[in-house]
Design an enzyme around this catalytic site. Structure first.
Site: not given
Ligand SMILES: Cc1cc2nc3c(=O)[nH]c(=O)nc-3n(C[C@H](O)[C@H](O)[C@H](O)COP(=O)(O)OP(=O)(O)OC[C@H]3O[C@@H](n4cnc5c(N)ncnc54)[C@H](O)[C@@H]3O)c2cc1C
Length: 354
Positions: A100, A309-310, A312, A335, A338
């Protein structure tokens, strides 16, 4: 679509994927694997994602995160115990780095592992874990020495029938709804000392190596989803008639199709470059981040165009394109977002320059 609406993980499909050798794509036959290359892996993920992103995501997390971490950093005893079960599909693998309070900043891991005689005792929670409630085993990262920051994090193999670990909240998601995404909660979770994976304190660094390979899978997943959406849009544009002719005869639609096809090829070429470098044992951090960044952002654009393209009909669930549009967004987040890929790429460019 039925699995998507019910948020149902398609277990029967995974039994078949196991029989086909797709749950051990990258691993030697000696461990029950298929002995294929990263290029093969990318092709398989792309083809499956072209039909269903959720299945491809679960397959990618199993192969290139959980299983690969055990294969790459495990001892021979650990490989012998886990790899045949994983490659056959008897067990699926999950991989838990995110918490979290530790997402992009994965070095901020709070979960702890304390040595107690012949055991490690884990406490904490991991969230957003793919395959968490359907896996037999998970690789989890935990702090073993809080004075050392990232270098005080270690990796552990945790069997998921352990009474000290439980599946918490199942996420209700925008897309990839047939993939399983849950929290894992560890409360005095005791595991044998020999379940330390890799060297003590190397868990975070090893995880970054695993993500370098994993991102090739997310790039391929993006290419596959983009292709599924593009192919649906291409077919639709040839059938749908307005103003007395197929809409593919309008220049606006032709330009969309041309851009989509070009971006898909560019994304696949970047993915293949990263896969080839990984296969050759060359540095891959920058290439895999570039492939993941470009492919995922392009795929978001492509699914948007495909929906447009689709008209509605793209907005309703009788056509597959709205699902591609929802599923693909995960690719710019999972993972490493961006933004994080850009940090990785820039660091590599600047260190090369100096
Ligand atoms: C469907 C799903 C499956 C997943 N599966 C896995 C899994 O199997 N194992 C696992 O370990 N994790 C998993 N994840 C977690 C995923 O890797 C994280 O959600 C991701 O790395 C982003 O972390 P966060 O959600 O806490 O976002 P945050 O880190 O809170 O980011 C919030 C925003 O702030 C930006 N941000 C944060 N730090 C910076 C920085 N230094 N500079 C610029 N921008 C920044 C981010 O790019 C984003 O836009 C999964 C997530 C989802 C949604």
């Amino acid at each position: 679509m039925r699995w998507d609406e019910a948020q149902e993980f398609p277990r029967a499909v995974f039994r078949k994927l196991g029989e086909l050798g797709f749950l051990g794509i990258l691993f030697p036959e000696a461990y029950g694997g298929s002995g294929l290359s990263y290029l093969d892996y990318a092709a398989i993920v792309e083809e499956i994602a072209r039909v269903d992103g959720s299945v491809a995501l679960a397959l990618a997390a199993h192969n290139s995160l959980g299983s690969n971490h055990i294969f790459q950093f495990g001892t021979e005893t650990q490989r012998q115990r886990y790899m045949p079960r994983l490659t056959s599909g008897e067990w699926l693998a999950a991989w838990g780095l995110t918490e979290p309070e530790a997402g992009s900043d994965s070095g901020g891991t709070k979960t702890t592992a304390v040595r107690d005689g012949s055991e490690w005792v884990l406490n904490g929670s991991k969230n957003f874990i793919t395959n968490a409630s359907v896996a037999g085993v998970a690789v989890l990262m935990a702090v073993t020495d809080s004075s050392k920051g990232r270098h005080g994090i270690s990796s552990f193999i945790v069997e998921l029938d352990n009474p000290g670990i439980r599946v918490g909240k199942k996420e209700n998601k925008l897309g990839m709804r047939a993939s399983d995404t849950c929290t894992l909660v560890m409360e005095d979770c005791r595991i044998p000392a020999e379940n330390l994976l890799g060297r003590l304190g190397d868990g975070w660094v090893d995880s970054m190596t695993i993500l370098d390979g994993g991102r090739i899978g997310i790039a391929a997943l993006s290419v596959g989803i983009a292709r599924g959406a593009y192919e649906a849009a291409l077919a639709y544009s040839r059938e749908r008639r307005q103003f007395g002719r197929p809409i593919c005869e309008f220049e606006a639609i032709r330009f969309y199709l041309a851009e989509m096809a070009t971006e898909i090829d560019a994304a696949r070429l970047l993915t293949e470059r990263a896969a080839a470098a990984k296969e050759a044992g060359e540095p891959v951090t920058r290439f895999s981040a570039q492939a993941k960044l470009y492919a995922s952002e392009a795929a978001v654009r492509i699914t948007d165009r495909a929906l447009q393209i689709h008209g509605g009909y793209g907005f309703i669930k009788d056509f597959p394109v709205e699902k591609f549009y929802r599923d693909v967004k995960l690719c710019t987040i999972g993972e490493g977002t961006s933004e994080i890929q850009k940090l990785v790429i820039a660091k590599s460019i600047l260190s090369d320059a100096s």
